[in-house]
Scaffold this active site. Structure first.
Site, short mmCIF file in Angstrom:
data_model
loop_
_atom_site.label_atom_id
_atom_site.label_comp_id
_atom_site.label_asym_id
_atom_site.label_seq_id
_atom_site.Cartn_x
_atom_site.Cartn_y
_atom_site.Cartn_z
N ASP A 1 36.11 35.73 -19.35
CA ASP A 1 36.82 34.48 -19.14
C ASP A 1 37.84 34.29 -20.27
O ASP A 1 37.66 34.80 -21.38
CB ASP A 1 35.79 33.35 -19.16
CG ASP A 1 36.30 32.07 -18.53
OD1 ASP A 1 37.25 31.48 -19.08
OD2 ASP A 1 35.72 31.65 -17.52
N HIS B 1 39.78 16.18 -6.49
CA HIS B 1 40.36 16.07 -7.82
C HIS B 1 41.33 17.22 -8.11
O HIS B 1 41.99 17.24 -9.14
CB HIS B 1 39.25 16.08 -8.87
CG HIS B 1 38.55 17.40 -9.00
ND1 HIS B 1 37.96 18.05 -7.95
CD2 HIS B 1 38.35 18.21 -10.07
CE1 HIS B 1 37.43 19.18 -8.35
NE2 HIS B 1 37.66 19.30 -9.64
N ALA C 1 26.34 19.57 -3.38
CA ALA C 1 26.66 19.71 -1.96
C ALA C 1 27.21 21.11 -1.68
O ALA C 1 27.87 21.71 -2.54
CB ALA C 1 27.68 18.66 -1.54
N GLU D 1 39.48 26.96 -2.42
CA GLU D 1 38.51 26.91 -1.32
C GLU D 1 39.07 26.15 -0.13
O GLU D 1 38.92 26.57 1.02
CB GLU D 1 37.22 26.26 -1.83
CG GLU D 1 36.45 27.14 -2.80
CD GLU D 1 35.29 26.42 -3.48
OE1 GLU D 1 34.64 27.05 -4.32
OE2 GLU D 1 35.03 25.24 -3.15
N HIS E 1 33.99 27.97 -13.83
CA HIS E 1 34.13 29.32 -14.38
C HIS E 1 32.95 30.20 -13.97
O HIS E 1 33.13 31.34 -13.56
CB HIS E 1 34.23 29.24 -15.90
CG HIS E 1 35.41 28.44 -16.38
ND1 HIS E 1 36.47 29.01 -17.06
CD2 HIS E 1 35.69 27.12 -16.28
CE1 HIS E 1 37.36 28.08 -17.35
NE2 HIS E 1 36.90 26.91 -16.90
N ASP F 1 43.30 18.65 -14.17
CA ASP F 1 43.47 19.27 -12.85
C ASP F 1 44.94 19.54 -12.52
O ASP F 1 45.81 18.82 -12.96
CB ASP F 1 42.88 18.34 -11.78
CG ASP F 1 41.42 18.01 -12.08
OD1 ASP F 1 40.67 18.94 -12.37
OD2 ASP F 1 41.07 16.82 -12.03
N TRP G 1 40.95 23.93 -9.66
CA TRP G 1 41.46 25.16 -9.03
C TRP G 1 40.48 25.76 -8.03
O TRP G 1 40.88 26.29 -7.00
CB TRP G 1 41.86 26.18 -10.09
CG TRP G 1 42.69 27.30 -9.52
CD1 TRP G 1 42.40 28.62 -9.52
CD2 TRP G 1 43.95 27.17 -8.85
NE1 TRP G 1 43.39 29.34 -8.91
CE2 TRP G 1 44.36 28.48 -8.48
CE3 TRP G 1 44.77 26.08 -8.52
CZ2 TRP G 1 45.56 28.71 -7.80
CZ3 TRP G 1 45.96 26.33 -7.85
CH2 TRP G 1 46.33 27.63 -7.50
N ASN G 2 39.17 25.66 -8.30
CA ASN G 2 38.19 26.12 -7.31
C ASN G 2 38.38 25.37 -6.00
O ASN G 2 38.43 25.98 -4.93
CB ASN G 2 36.76 25.87 -7.82
CG ASN G 2 36.20 27.03 -8.60
OD1 ASN G 2 36.04 28.11 -8.09
ND2 ASN G 2 35.90 26.80 -9.87
N SER G 3 38.45 24.05 -6.08
CA SER G 3 38.56 23.24 -4.87
C SER G 3 39.87 23.52 -4.13
O SER G 3 39.89 23.58 -2.90
CB SER G 3 38.47 21.75 -5.22
OG SER G 3 37.17 21.42 -5.66
#
Length: 376
Positions: free
Chosen positions: A124, A352, A335, A360, A19, A376, A355-357
């Site tokens: 948020d 996993h 990382a 991206e 977030h 997830d 939503w960010n991953s």
């Protein structure tokens, strides 16, 4: 007399990495277009957001007005490696303490309101009290920023028949909700996520029509948002990586690998795989002979800067380092995920599926192998 800003924007993120990260990207996008942007959360989480910035030149942070709002001290226990529920319940004390920013946030709102012709609050979903606090101010409007997919919002707390019908049409089956979150966090969400106010102007989402068009249309039809604005503006993260700052050693290693040859493995900031899962994954990496970068770390604590009680970290099978020498790297700390995904040598992302991953990886054109862990 000091001249008022025509429009000022106050962003209030929830204190979890996914977030903090999205709303910092959003703040930087707005500031790059000349708007005065204020970013307000607890002191620990302001620092966390700033030190983990990716994809932007660090100097871009100077354009944001950061406000560290006081909250009471809170416990920061480590995650449980072998818990049967993978949701990061050890973060709950930080979430509860965060609610205490409401009083200092109210004071900040009054100050910013008096210095602006128009004040826009972007909060948020789990910081919805910010919209409530702004109701009494005459020159404000508030927007709910959703850090999750449009589909998620259509399935919590229960799935509608129209959503179920659309899922069936696409042969999609949602996983069971059992064990997705703890009962304690579910109660927290109900207390805060649904604290909607009638003056809310609309919703902003880190998604896009190409990705979730049909689900976005269902969201538009919800009673709470009929006649209100819905902005799908994802991906929020940069799609062109701006240089600057320290370059991680893993990027130098990636420079030496063939295009599309490296498997990137990372399970995000709120997931702690079990020791058995780590061991089995290590065995698979050895036997596959695959080039890889593996981010091997447990979930964030409530205060990532706390020193007391830091865990020693995962143990890898004997001989692992020798077996993978020259064809892989294990990173034990934070990382540069956006840089890794943007690199031409990265060919696959084992994720996993936070939503960010997802956003991206999709925005960098990298396919992923999905291993959902909890919500997830």
């Amino acid at each position: 007399m000091e001249q008022k800003s025509k429009v000022s924007i106050l962003v209030v993120p929830f204190p979890a990495q996914g977030h903090l990260n999205q709303l910092l990207h959003f703040s930087l996008l707005l500031s790059s277009r000349g708007f005065p942007v204020h970013y307000a959360t607890s002191p620990t989480h302001v620092l966390q957001a700033k030190c983990r910035l990716q994809g932007w030149n660090p100097s871009s942070l100077h354009a944001i007005h950061f406000h560290s709002l006081p909250i009471p001290p809170f416990p920061t226990p480590p995650p449980d490696y072998n818990s049967t529920i993978k949701f990061p319940s050890h973060l709950q004390p930080a979430f509860e303490a965060f609610l205490h920013i409401r009083a200092p946030l109210s004071s900040l709102l009054q100050t910013l309101s008096s210095a602006s012709t128009r004040l826009v609050i972007v909060h948020d979903s789990l910081s919805s009290f910010a919209g409530k606090e702004a109701e009494s101010l005459p020159n404000t409007e508030s927007y709910n920023f959703r850090c999750l997919s449009a589909l998620f919002g259509l399935t919590f707390p229960q799935i509608s028949e129209s959503t179920a019908k659309l899922l069936r049409a696409h042969d999609l089956v949602l996983p069971a909700k059992d064990g997705r979150v703890t009962e304690e966090f579910s109660d927290f969400m109900i207390r805060n996520y649904y604290d909607n106010n009638e003056r809310e102007s609309g919703m902003i989402m880190n998604t896009c029509k190409k990705l979730e068009g049909e689900f976005l249309e269902l969201r538009r039809q919800e009673l709470d948002y009929i006649g209100k604005k819905l902005f799908a503006i994802g991906p929020i993260n940069p799609v062109v990586i701006r240089g600057g700052g320290h370059r991680h050693e893993c990027l130098d290693w990636l420079d030496k690998q063939p295009d599309g040859s490296v498997l990137y493995i990372s399970f995000g900031s709120t997931t702690t795989p079990s020791e058995d899962q780590v061991e089995q994954l290590a065995i698979g990496i050895v036997q596959s002979r695959q080039r890889f970068i593996w981010v091997l770390r447990s979930a964030d604590r409530g205060n990532i800067f706390a020193e007391e009680g830091k865990e020693a970290g995962y143990k890898l099978p004997p001989g692992f380092d020798k077996e993978v020498e020259g064809r892989g790297m294990v990173i034990r700390d934070w990382a540069p995920q956006l840089d890794i995904l943007a690199h031409t040598s990265t060919g696959l992302f084992m994720s996993h599926c936070g939503w960010n991953s997802c956003m991206e990886s999709l925005s960098m054109g990298v396919p992923f192998a999905a291993w959902p862990m909890h919500s997830d």
